[in-house]
Design a protein around this motif. Structure first.
Motif, PDB file in Angstrom:
ATOM      1  N   GLY A 296     -21.228  14.707 -20.596  1.00 41.76           N
ATOM      2  CA  GLY A 296     -20.657  13.387 -19.518  1.00 41.76           C
ATOM      3  C   GLY A 296     -19.985  11.741 -20.447  1.00 41.76           C
ATOM      4  N   ASN A 297     -20.847  12.065 -22.200  1.00 44.70           N
ATOM      5  CA  ASN A 297     -20.440  10.622 -23.089  1.00 44.70           C
ATOM      6  C   ASN A 297     -19.207  11.542 -22.700  1.00 44.70           C
ATOM      7  N   GLU A 298     -18.590  12.592 -23.848  1.00 43.26           N
ATOM      8  CA  GLU A 298     -17.374  13.436 -23.434  1.00 43.26           C
ATOM      9  C   GLU A 298     -16.003  12.597 -22.900  1.00 43.26           C
ATOM     10  N   LEU A 299     -16.661  12.926 -21.817  1.00 41.20           N
ATOM     11  CA  LEU A 299     -15.294  12.463 -19.940  1.00 41.20           C
ATOM     12  C   LEU A 299     -15.387  10.986 -20.330  1.00 41.20           C
ATOM     13  N   LEU A 300     -17.013  10.834 -20.611  1.00 41.51           N
ATOM     14  CA  LEU A 300     -16.859   8.702 -20.132  1.00 41.51           C
ATOM     15  C   LEU A 300     -15.895   8.537 -21.370  1.00 41.51           C
ATOM     16  N   MET A 301     -16.363   8.554 -22.426  1.00 42.60           N
ATOM     17  CA  MET A 301     -15.262   7.776 -23.317  1.00 42.60           C
ATOM     18  C   MET A 301     -14.022   8.088 -22.454  1.00 42.60           C
ATOM     19  N   ARG A 302     -13.455   9.040 -22.965  1.00 46.01           N
ATOM     20  CA  ARG A 302     -12.308  10.089 -22.849  1.00 46.01           C
ATOM     21  C   ARG A 302     -11.099   9.626 -21.610  1.00 46.01           C
ATOM     22  N   GLN A 303     -12.256   9.514 -20.633  1.00 46.52           N
ATOM     23  CA  GLN A 303     -11.258  10.191 -18.837  1.00 46.52           C
ATOM     24  C   GLN A 303     -12.022   8.960 -18.561  1.00 46.52           C
ATOM     25  N   GLY A 304     -13.152   7.899 -18.714  1.00 40.69           N
ATOM     26  CA  GLY A 304     -13.281   7.466 -17.718  1.00 40.69           C
ATOM     27  C   GLY A 304     -14.174   8.242 -16.007  1.00 40.69           C
ATOM     28  N   VAL A 305     -15.200   9.333 -16.829  1.00 34.84           N
ATOM     29  CA  VAL A 305     -15.733  10.157 -15.694  1.00 34.84           C
ATOM     30  C   VAL A 305     -17.726   9.433 -15.859  1.00 34.84           C
ATOM     31  N   SER A 306     -17.699   9.520 -14.593  1.00 36.63           N
ATOM     32  CA  SER A 306     -19.452   8.697 -13.991  1.00 36.63           C
ATOM     33  C   SER A 306     -19.970   8.734 -14.610  1.00 36.63           C
ATOM     34  N   VAL A 307     -20.863   9.756 -15.128  1.00 35.67           N
ATOM     35  CA  VAL A 307     -22.138   9.804 -15.944  1.00 35.67           C
ATOM     36  C   VAL A 307     -23.513   9.990 -14.990  1.00 35.67           C
ATOM     37  N   ALA A 308     -23.619  11.051 -13.812  1.00 35.35           N
ATOM     38  CA  ALA A 308     -25.083  11.353 -13.730  1.00 35.35           C
ATOM     39  C   ALA A 308     -26.381  10.991 -14.389  1.00 35.35           C
ATOM     40  N   SER A 309     -26.636  12.079 -14.963  1.00 35.92           N
ATOM     41  CA  SER A 309     -27.575  12.141 -15.604  1.00 35.92           C
ATOM     42  C   SER A 309     -28.391  12.666 -17.287  1.00 35.92           C
ATOM     43  N   SER A 310     -29.049  11.905 -18.281  1.00 33.99           N
ATOM     44  CA  SER A 310     -29.393  12.485 -19.462  1.00 33.99           C
ATOM     45  C   SER A 310     -30.060  13.940 -19.183  1.00 33.99           C
ATOM     46  N   PHE A 311     -30.790  13.936 -20.432  1.00 34.27           N
ATOM     47  CA  PHE A 311     -31.405  15.378 -20.527  1.00 34.27           C
ATOM     48  C   PHE A 311     -32.196  15.707 -19.973  1.00 34.27           C
ATOM     49  N   SER A 312     -33.417  14.429 -19.754  1.00 32.31           N
ATOM     50  CA  SER A 312     -34.482  15.476 -19.227  1.00 32.31           C
ATOM     51  C   SER A 312     -34.415  15.048 -17.834  1.00 32.31           C
ATOM     52  N   SER A 313     -33.381  14.367 -17.209  1.00 29.63           N
ATOM     53  CA  SER A 313     -33.350  14.560 -15.697  1.00 29.63           C
ATOM     54  C   SER A 313     -32.401  15.967 -15.157  1.00 29.63           C
ATOM     55  N   GLN A 314     -31.993  16.205 -15.690  1.00 29.66           N
ATOM     56  CA  GLN A 314     -30.753  17.465 -15.517  1.00 29.66           C
ATOM     57  C   GLN A 314     -31.028  17.949 -13.969  1.00 29.66           C
ATOM     58  N   GLU A 315     -32.662  18.484 -14.111  1.00 32.91           N
ATOM     59  CA  GLU A 315     -32.469  19.141 -13.071  1.00 32.91           C
ATOM     60  C   GLU A 315     -32.576  18.590 -11.428  1.00 32.91           C
ATOM     61  N   LEU A 316     -33.067  17.084 -11.458  1.00 30.27           N
ATOM     62  CA  LEU A 316     -32.432  16.470 -10.895  1.00 30.27           C
ATOM     63  C   LEU A 316     -31.304  16.333 -10.009  1.00 30.27           C
ATOM     64  N   VAL A 317     -30.582  16.200 -10.755  1.00 26.23           N
ATOM     65  CA  VAL A 317     -28.886  16.279 -10.377  1.00 26.23           C
ATOM     66  C   VAL A 317     -28.968  17.551  -8.755  1.00 26.23           C
ATOM     67  N   ILE A 318     -29.367  18.320  -9.484  1.00 26.00           N
ATOM     68  CA  ILE A 318     -29.615  19.470  -8.163  1.00 26.00           C
ATOM     69  C   ILE A 318     -30.165  18.418  -6.875  1.00 26.00           C
TER      70      ILE A 318
END
Ligand code: NFS
Ligand code: SF4
Length: 638
Positions: A296-318
């Motif tokens: 998420g950070n890599e794509l945000l920094m270079r492509q402006g892609v939105s970021v949904a979640s950090s590590f601990s809540s990754q399952e909740l995106v689903i």
């Protein structure tokens, strides 16, 4: 189980966790509540290095005080600490090696990647002392890639990237101690070998081995990855993007890209754009890519892609019920995502031959056939759109705007608008005059055992209030962005003098202000604050150890965070962790890492000028960091 308010301060995460519990879906937060803590493991006194054991040392002195082989508690703790650092360094070194191989293949024309930042390519090549006269960019890229790969193979001397990026005073200290790495693989292999039963038993020597792992992480991992990724994908520039679970879109095909190495995710973004019309054919408005963890950070920094979640809540995106696919590469990918995905229509797609999850789909990714793999991944997600269960859809509303993209180059460019001749001068002046009291990097993770975001946000607010300039990377950056510390609203948390500096620089760049916290990227991009420090130190003719700068990782979960922290300590930068580094079982090891100048024996502070600070209370942690900043200021007489 904890109340949902005690799990995270992010309302979207709370809502999704409540939904998960309602739907009987198991997540890391709840598993953390059910896991009892082991007193031996959490203090580092349990040894499993051979089959005579496991051996455990009773902490109160009322049981065995040595393992079967005779190792005492200090050897055992030091060896376990070294094993953690080795694991962290290996992850980042593999990342660097994969990027180097991709650059080589791109240069040779066998992998479909361009060289997006030729300026950085030339700069890195020249700094590596490669002769670039009359050479095509691809030829130069090949030579740079080969220099990088030497850092995984040379048998003598020191790593090329250490020579390229290390501050000379830090390097002199490491050379004197004999801890400077020769090549990443050799050092990692040596480190694994020395940790085995019957090998290195000297706690000090083992901790010094840990310093080498910190340097392997810092140079073969962080610096090498950042440099080569910038060459391949572009050096980040200031960018605006959205954060939080609300970035998921009900009327679009949602694909989460998760993991770390941007070769895959860059291609997924590219192909999502190209296949947009196919998404429309199945009734979606288009394809929405969202980031998780450092991808998420890599794509945000270079492509402006939105970021949904950090590590601990990754399952909740689903759990939102609108995620068609989660594509993962490597690191910080919880095996638990598959069981969650099975409760919804989501496909988990693993992509590397050595990172698989039982039950998940696997579309193998190699740089040579990146385009084919990315297409197949995007099409798989498109095919899932009509399989959603409408009864299970719930997307949290909130999104937060963040300014990101603050590579070292971008920071210097912004400063040059104030002083073109000498861009670092305004920053140095602000630090010297005390308008900026010090600089802090808030880095690292979120951890399901901890209340999400509270540690990261509290440390940041305490430091900002006290006029400390804050930069951030990793999942910590995610916490800070979601809580308005990367947009002008967060200026309210800054001390008056810091706010004036941020506004001054921002206005020179045509913005209302710089954001309170500067997002410098993913965890491998911790090379960027290190580069900034090196530049400031060089400009002032001082070692890094004497600068009023600190690091903090309040919600540590990964051994990678420990090896990055060690890298900074080796430069003399104090590093705070908010979660136990699992060394407290040994007074000797604890003293080496956390002791101060007046401690008996060898301490990191005496040797490097910086130490490890373990403090679970974020307000106290910030206070300790401020004290360290002040004592370094006092020593400089500013
Ligand atoms: Ni860093 Fe990034 Fe996040 Fe921690 Fe994991 S994703 S490499 S290790 S949890 S910050
Ligand atoms: Fe026990 Fe020594 Fe083997 Fe560790 S290395 S398990 S302390 S015998």
């Amino acid at each position: 189980l904890r109340d949902i308010q005690d799990v995270s301060i992010d309302q979207g995460v709370q809502e999704l966790l409540e939904k998960a519990r309602r739907e009987g879906v198991d997540t890391a937060f709840d598993r953390a509540d059910q896991m009892s803590t082991c007193g031996f493991g959490s203090t580092g006194v349990c040894c499993r290095h051979c089959l005579e054991g496991p051996c455990r040392i009773a902490p109160n002195g009322k049981g065995p005080q040595r393992g079967i082989c005779g190792a005492d508690v200090h050897t055992i703790v030091a060896r376990n600490f070294l094993s953690h650092l080795t694991e962290g360094a290996a992850g980042h070194a593999e990342h660097g090696r994969e990027v180097a191989l991709t650059l080589l293949e791109a240069a040779e024309g066998t992998a479909p990647y361009e060289i997006k930042d030729q300026g950085k390519l030339l700069k890195v090549a020249q700094d590596l002392k490669i002769d670039i006269t009359n050479k095509e960019p691809k030829e130069i890229a090949k030579e740079v890639a080969l220099k990088a790969l030497e850092d995984f193979s040379k048998q003598k001397g020191i790593m090329n990237w250490v020579e390229l990026r290390a501050h000379k005073d830090s390097l002199a200290t490491w050379n004197e101690l004999g801890v400077t790495p020769v090549n990443a693989h050799l050092e990692i292999s040596k480190s694994v070998a020395r940790s085995a039963m019957g090998c290195d038993a000297d706690p000090l020597n083992l901790v010094l081995g840990g310093i080498t792992m910190g340097l392997v992480d810092g140079y073969a991992g962080l610096h090498l990855s950042t440099d080569l990724q910038d060459i391949l994908f572009g050096t980040p520039k200031a960018v605006k993007a959205q954060y939080a679970m609300g970035v998921l879109k009900e009327d679009m095909i949602n694909i989460a890209v998760h993991g770390h190495v941007p070769m895959l995710s860059e291609k997924v973004v590219e192909w999502a754009r190209k296949l947009n019309s196919e998404a429309k054919e199945v009734g979606a408005k288009g394809i929405n890519i969202v980031g998780v963890c450092c991808t998420g950070n890599e794509l945000l920094m270079r492509q402006g892609v939105s970021v949904a979640s950090s590590f601990s809540s990754q399952e909740l995106v689903i759990v939102s019920g609108v995620l068609e696919a989660m594509v993962v590469d490597i690191q910080c990918v919880m095996p638990g995502i598959q069981a969650v995905a099975e409760c919804y229509h989501t496909d988990i797609i693993t992509t590397l031959p050595y990172v698989k999850i039982p039950g998940a789909s696997h579309i193998e990714f190699h740089p040579e056939d990146a385009d084919e793999a990315a297409q197949a991944i995007v099409r798989k997600a498109i095919g899932n759109f009509t399989k959603r269960d409408p009864a299970k859809i719930a997307i949290p509303q909130e999104t937060v705007e963040a300014y990101a993209g603050f590579s070292t180059e971008q920071v210097v460019e912004a400063l040059a608008l104030i002083n073109q001749e000498d861009p670092l001068q305004p920053l140095i002046e602000a630090i010297t005059s005390g308008k900026i009291r010090g600089v802090a990097a808030i880095v690292g993770c979120t951890n399901p055992k901890e209340k999400q975001d509270i540690g990261n946000v509290t440390v940041a607010k305490e430091l900002l209030k006290n006029n400390v300039l804050v930069v951030a990377t990793g999942c910590a950056a995610h916490s800070l962005a979601k809580h308005n510390l990367m947009n002008p609203q967060g200026l309210a948390y800054c001390g008056e003098e810091l706010r004036q500096v941020l506004e001054g620089i921002g206005q020179a760049a045509g913005l209302p202000s710089l954001p309170p916290v500067l997002h410098m990227g993913s965890c491998v991009d911790n090379s960027r604050p290190a580069d900034l420090l090196t530049a400031i130190a060089n400009k002032l003719g001082l070692p890094i150890r004497s600068l009023p700068v600190v690091g903090s990782c309040p919600e540590t979960h990964s051994p990678k965070a420990l090896s990055i922290g060690t890298f900074f300590i080796a430069h003399g930068v104090d590093v705070h962790v908010g979660v136990s580094p699992q060394v407290s079982g040994s007074s000797v090891v604890t003293e080496m890492l956390c002791g101060d100048k007046v401690s008996e024996g060898v301490t990191a502070e005496k040797v490097f000028g910086g130490k490890l600070i373990y403090e679970t209370d974020p307000v106290k942690g910030a206070q300790l960091l401020l004290e360290r900043i002040d004592s370094k200021r006092a020593a400089l007489g500013i």
